[in-house]
Design a protein around this motif. Structure first.
Motif, mmCIF file in Angstrom:
data_model
loop_
_atom_site.group_PDB
_atom_site.id
_atom_site.type_symbol
_atom_site.label_atom_id
_atom_site.label_comp_id
_atom_site.label_asym_id
_atom_site.label_seq_id
_atom_site.Cartn_x
_atom_site.Cartn_y
_atom_site.Cartn_z
ATOM 1 N N SER A 187 11.021 17.262 -22.504
ATOM 2 C CA SER A 187 9.578 17.025 -22.548
ATOM 3 C C SER A 187 9.288 16.076 -23.716
ATOM 4 O O SER A 187 9.939 16.167 -24.758
ATOM 5 N N PRO A 188 8.269 15.196 -23.566
ATOM 6 C CA PRO A 188 7.961 14.290 -24.700
ATOM 7 C C PRO A 188 7.303 15.022 -25.879
ATOM 8 O O PRO A 188 7.151 14.456 -26.959
ATOM 9 N N ASP A 189 6.913 16.270 -25.654
ATOM 10 C CA ASP A 189 6.289 17.039 -26.733
ATOM 11 C C ASP A 189 7.323 17.288 -27.842
ATOM 12 O O ASP A 189 8.259 18.084 -27.662
ATOM 13 N N ILE A 208 14.545 22.203 -27.184
ATOM 14 C CA ILE A 208 15.460 21.643 -26.183
ATOM 15 C C ILE A 208 16.460 22.748 -25.857
ATOM 16 O O ILE A 208 17.163 23.227 -26.766
ATOM 17 N N THR A 209 16.469 23.166 -24.612
ATOM 18 C CA THR A 209 17.296 24.333 -24.268
ATOM 19 C C THR A 209 18.761 23.917 -24.069
ATOM 20 O O THR A 209 19.070 22.727 -23.919
ATOM 21 N N LEU A 210 19.599 24.934 -24.014
ATOM 22 C CA LEU A 210 21.025 24.679 -23.791
ATOM 23 C C LEU A 210 21.236 24.009 -22.429
ATOM 24 O O LEU A 210 22.059 23.092 -22.298
ATOM 25 N N GLU A 211 20.450 24.460 -21.445
ATOM 26 C CA GLU A 211 20.573 23.875 -20.098
ATOM 27 C C GLU A 211 20.226 22.392 -20.155
ATOM 28 O O GLU A 211 20.912 21.556 -19.574
ATOM 29 N N GLN A 212 19.151 22.063 -20.875
ATOM 30 C CA GLN A 212 18.765 20.641 -20.991
ATOM 31 C C GLN A 212 19.856 19.845 -21.720
ATOM 32 O O GLN A 212 20.210 18.743 -21.311
ATOM 33 N N LEU A 213 20.371 20.460 -22.775
ATOM 34 C CA LEU A 213 21.411 19.782 -23.556
ATOM 35 C C LEU A 213 22.622 19.471 -22.663
ATOM 36 O O LEU A 213 23.216 18.392 -22.747
ATOM 37 N N ASN A 214 22.945 20.412 -21.795
ATOM 38 C CA ASN A 214 24.095 20.210 -20.913
ATOM 39 C C ASN A 214 23.843 19.170 -19.830
ATOM 40 O O ASN A 214 24.773 18.751 -19.152
ATOM 41 N N LEU A 266 15.890 11.210 -31.687
ATOM 42 C CA LEU A 266 15.657 10.023 -30.853
ATOM 43 C C LEU A 266 14.564 10.265 -29.815
ATOM 44 O O LEU A 266 14.038 9.328 -29.236
ATOM 45 N N ARG A 267 14.227 11.522 -29.566
ATOM 46 C CA ARG A 267 13.069 11.783 -28.712
ATOM 47 C C ARG A 267 11.790 11.413 -29.484
ATOM 48 O O ARG A 267 10.843 10.879 -28.916
ATOM 49 N N ALA A 268 11.813 11.689 -30.784
ATOM 50 C CA ALA A 268 10.595 11.498 -31.574
ATOM 51 C C ALA A 268 10.422 10.070 -32.105
ATOM 52 O O ALA A 268 9.313 9.556 -32.153
ATOM 53 N N PHE A 269 11.544 9.454 -32.494
ATOM 54 C CA PHE A 269 11.407 8.190 -33.235
ATOM 55 C C PHE A 269 12.172 7.034 -32.610
ATOM 56 O O PHE A 269 13.259 7.214 -32.053
ATOM 57 N N GLN A 270 11.596 5.845 -32.807
ATOM 58 C CA GLN A 270 12.347 4.617 -32.540
ATOM 59 C C GLN A 270 12.922 4.166 -33.876
ATOM 60 O O GLN A 270 12.217 4.149 -34.890
ATOM 61 N N LEU A 271 14.195 3.814 -33.885
ATOM 62 C CA LEU A 271 14.852 3.441 -35.157
ATOM 63 C C LEU A 271 15.022 1.935 -35.250
ATOM 64 O O LEU A 271 15.439 1.299 -34.276
ATOM 65 N N ARG A 311 27.192 3.114 -47.493
ATOM 66 C CA ARG A 311 25.848 2.912 -48.058
ATOM 67 C C ARG A 311 24.792 3.793 -47.398
ATOM 68 O O ARG A 311 23.624 3.429 -47.308
ATOM 69 N N GLY A 312 25.221 4.911 -46.848
ATOM 70 C CA GLY A 312 24.275 5.775 -46.153
ATOM 71 C C GLY A 312 23.797 5.087 -44.876
ATOM 72 O O GLY A 312 24.430 4.154 -44.377
ATOM 73 N N VAL A 313 22.650 5.558 -44.364
ATOM 74 C CA VAL A 313 22.105 4.943 -43.151
ATOM 75 C C VAL A 313 20.614 4.674 -43.370
ATOM 76 O O VAL A 313 19.760 5.508 -43.050
ATOM 77 N N PRO A 314 20.296 3.482 -43.924
ATOM 78 C CA PRO A 314 18.874 3.178 -44.102
ATOM 79 C C PRO A 314 18.262 2.747 -42.765
ATOM 80 O O PRO A 314 18.825 1.901 -42.075
ATOM 81 N N VAL A 315 17.132 3.344 -42.401
ATOM 82 C CA VAL A 315 16.460 2.978 -41.141
ATOM 83 C C VAL A 315 14.947 3.007 -41.348
ATOM 84 O O VAL A 315 14.448 3.648 -42.268
ATOM 85 N N MET A 316 14.244 2.304 -40.435
ATOM 86 C CA MET A 316 12.800 2.434 -40.389
ATOM 87 C C MET A 316 12.467 3.268 -39.160
ATOM 88 O O MET A 316 13.060 3.053 -38.103
ATOM 89 N N LEU A 317 11.561 4.205 -39.294
ATOM 90 C CA LEU A 317 11.244 5.102 -38.176
ATOM 91 C C LEU A 317 9.830 4.840 -37.679
ATOM 92 O O LEU A 317 8.902 4.667 -38.480
ATOM 93 N N GLU A 318 9.698 4.849 -36.369
ATOM 94 C CA GLU A 318 8.355 4.734 -35.799
ATOM 95 C C GLU A 318 8.233 5.785 -34.704
ATOM 96 O O GLU A 318 9.134 5.920 -33.875
ATOM 97 N N MET A 319 7.112 6.509 -34.709
ATOM 98 C CA MET A 319 6.912 7.574 -33.715
ATOM 99 C C MET A 319 6.879 6.969 -32.313
ATOM 100 O O MET A 319 6.205 5.959 -32.095
ATOM 101 N N ARG A 320 7.602 7.547 -31.371
ATOM 102 C CA ARG A 320 7.637 6.995 -30.004
ATOM 103 C C ARG A 320 6.473 7.500 -29.158
ATOM 104 O O ARG A 320 5.982 6.808 -28.292
ATOM 105 N N HIS A 321 6.074 8.743 -29.375
ATOM 106 C CA HIS A 321 4.983 9.306 -28.571
ATOM 107 C C HIS A 321 3.851 9.687 -29.513
ATOM 108 O O HIS A 321 4.100 10.115 -30.632
ATOM 109 N N ARG A 322 2.638 9.526 -29.054
ATOM 110 C CA ARG A 322 1.512 9.988 -29.876
ATOM 111 C C ARG A 322 1.536 11.512 -29.924
ATOM 112 O O ARG A 322 1.809 12.158 -28.911
ATOM 113 N N VAL A 323 1.300 12.061 -31.098
ATOM 114 C CA VAL A 323 1.356 13.533 -31.197
ATOM 115 C C VAL A 323 0.010 14.133 -30.778
ATOM 116 O O VAL A 323 -1.013 13.594 -31.101
#
Ligand code: HEM
Length: 484
Positions: A324-326, A331-337, A447-452, A472-484
């Protein structure tokens, strides 16, 4: 004066003789020649390679000498191996872990760390007895029962990242947030309390305990003298270990009868067998073994995805088609599978960047010498098996990131003799199910929540500080994919 000089001369001669004897027993094993002064052995190449890349040097030697080679430094002999033959020999004969190597995990700088816990136990009989008792704690059933708790930690992570990173076009070090989510899961599933790490962006005190322990391992593995000249770091490591043990010993003595977390189960199963100090050893191991390794896996995968836009797109499409985009929904085990590509990408990251890239075993007088690639290794010499070299050299296009190789449609899974990011044989990782669930759920939530968006000059080098992780770690910029 004359006697003193004579005595020093005799000691130097005896030491030379000892070094000669130690080396001559493995002289038949191939390895690079010693360019420097005899006693230094191969120290020169190793010191130089630090600056270049130790992984490359090791791969170069494996290509040159085959599945086993040796390096010598003073009286120390390091025997490295890789591949199915080494794997079969080292693990099928129930060789113990070498005490000389695992003493490092027992205590660091005079403070007890993991003692003789499951990870560090070098007596095979004692280990087997204990591992059988705690089988249930590391079962699939137990891990699957943690999905709800992991989901809660992941939604807290998304909330925190949303507060910290979106709206302002700024780079954020996602590596430290992975440390937070794995800490929270470890504390809740392992010990039944919350760490509070996901309440704020600041590094929590408990996070610093793990960091301190990892820095200690890094200093210990660098060289026998690396601690000299670093009194502040050593003091920090000691402080962290003392605080960690004191925190966990309180938890061990307050264990309840009916197990609500891994530590309760463990104490109930092992209290007749172990002293209180040894139970704390197990608690420290439970706390330390999985956090940093799983956080490093997540960081390496996210680093790699920065140059794999196709794989990133496939993962995101798969998540969108199943979940779900919410962003606050579990996220259930069934969905994960139903997300095989995500699982394949995690496995491929583990193949290219195994967080614990090397394991060690030793032949004893009881087992007799072991044969690897036609060379006999005598008892008493620790043998390091490189999981990373095995992964890179035993797969077609081994250096390429190709998650498809783990998809059922592409044929049977890779042989367990060449793929072992969690180790091989009966002493393989006890927490691998929990680690895989943590990794898959965290990536799915993220990755459901953010675009990297990655910086143009992203670094893809890795380094081993306790575990193998992005330099050097993992520097990223995050942007919300779905409006909350
Ligand atoms: C990506 C994450 C992880 C990686 C890559 C990893 C890797 C490994 C490896 C390679 C070994 C074998 C060491 C050897 O043969 O010397 C090991 C052992 C172990 N790991 Fe993990 N581990 C991870 C996560 C976890 C987690 C989450 C836990 C606990 C909840 C855990 C607990 C243990 C324990 C208890 C052992 C000792 C097993 C035994 O000898 O009985 N690990 N791990």
């Amino acid at each position: 004066m004359f006697i003193a000089v004579l005595l020093i001369g005799v000691i130097i001669c005896l030491y030379h003789l000892h070094v000669y004897q130690v080396r001559s027993r493995v002289a038949h094993i191939p390895g690079p020649p010693c360019h420097w002064f005899y006693l230094f052995g191969n120290a020169g190449e190793l010191i130089k390679s630090k600056k270049i890349n130790q992984r490359r040097l090791m791969l170069k030697y494996f290509k040159l000498y085959g599945p086993v080679f040796r390096l010598v430094i003073f009286h120390k002999v390091l025997i490295f191996s890789y591949g199915p033959a080494a794997n079969r020999t080292l693990l099928s004969r129930r060789l113990p872990k070498p005490a000389a190597v695992f003493s490092m995990l027992h205590s660091m700088f005079g403070v007890r760390f993991m003692g003789r816990s499951l990870v560090a136990e070098t007596d095979h009989g004692r280990w087997l007895q204990r591992r059988r008792q705690v089988r249930g704690i590391f079962s699939a059933e137990f891990a699957n029962g943690s999905v709800g708790t992991i989901n809660e930690a992941c939604t807290a992570l998304v909330r925190l990242l949303n507060r910290e990173a979106t709206g302002e076009q700024r780079l954020l070090q996602i590596e430290s947030y992975f440390g937070k989510v794995t800490l929270e899961v470890t504390c809740r599933v392992g010990f039944g309390f919350t760490s509070g790490a996901l309440d704020t962006a600041e590094a929590s005190e408990m996070q610093s305990y793990v960091q301190g322990a990892m820095e200690g391992i890094a200093i210990k593995t660098e060289s026998p003298f690396a601690w000299l000249g670093r009194p502040a770091k050593v003091a920090k490591v000691r402080r962290c270990l003392i605080s960690l043990r004191s925190l966990l010993s309180k938890r061990v003595v307050s264990t309840v009868d009916v197990g609500v977390s891994m530590i309760d189960e463990m104490v109930n199963k092992l209290s007749g067998m172990l002293s209180e100090e040894e139970l704390v050893d197990e608690a420290v191991t439970l706390f330390s073994a999985g956090q940093e390794t799983t956080a490093s896996l997540l960081s390496s995968l996210l680093m790699e995805l920065g140059r794999q836009p196709e794989a990133m797109e496939k993962i995101v499409n798969e998540i969108d088609s199943v979940c779900s985009p919410d962003i606050s929904s579990h996220i259930t085990l069934e969905q994960l599978n139903q997300m095989p590509y995500l699982e394949a990408a995690v496995k491929e990251a583990l193949r290219l960047y195994p967080p614990a890239p090397i394991v060690a075993r030793v032949a004893t007088e009881a087992t007799g010498p072991v044969e690897i690639g036609g060379h006999l290794v005598p008892p008493g010499y620790p043998i390091y098996l490189s999981l990373q070299a095995t992964h890179l050299l035993c797969f077609k296009d081994g250096a390429e990131f190709q998650p498809d190789r783990f998809l059922a449609a592409q044929g049977p899974p890779p042989s367990a003799l060449v793929y072992g990011p969690f180790g091989f044989g009966e002493r393989a990782c006890a927490g691998h199910r929990l680690a895989m669930l943590m990794a898959r759920l965290t990536v799915a939530h993220l990755l459901r929540a953010f675009q990297l968006t990655y910086p143009a000059d992203q670094c893809f080098h890795t380094v081993q500080v306790g575990s193998l992780k992005p330099l050097r770690g993992v520097p990223v910029m995050l942007e919300m994919r779905h409006r909350v």
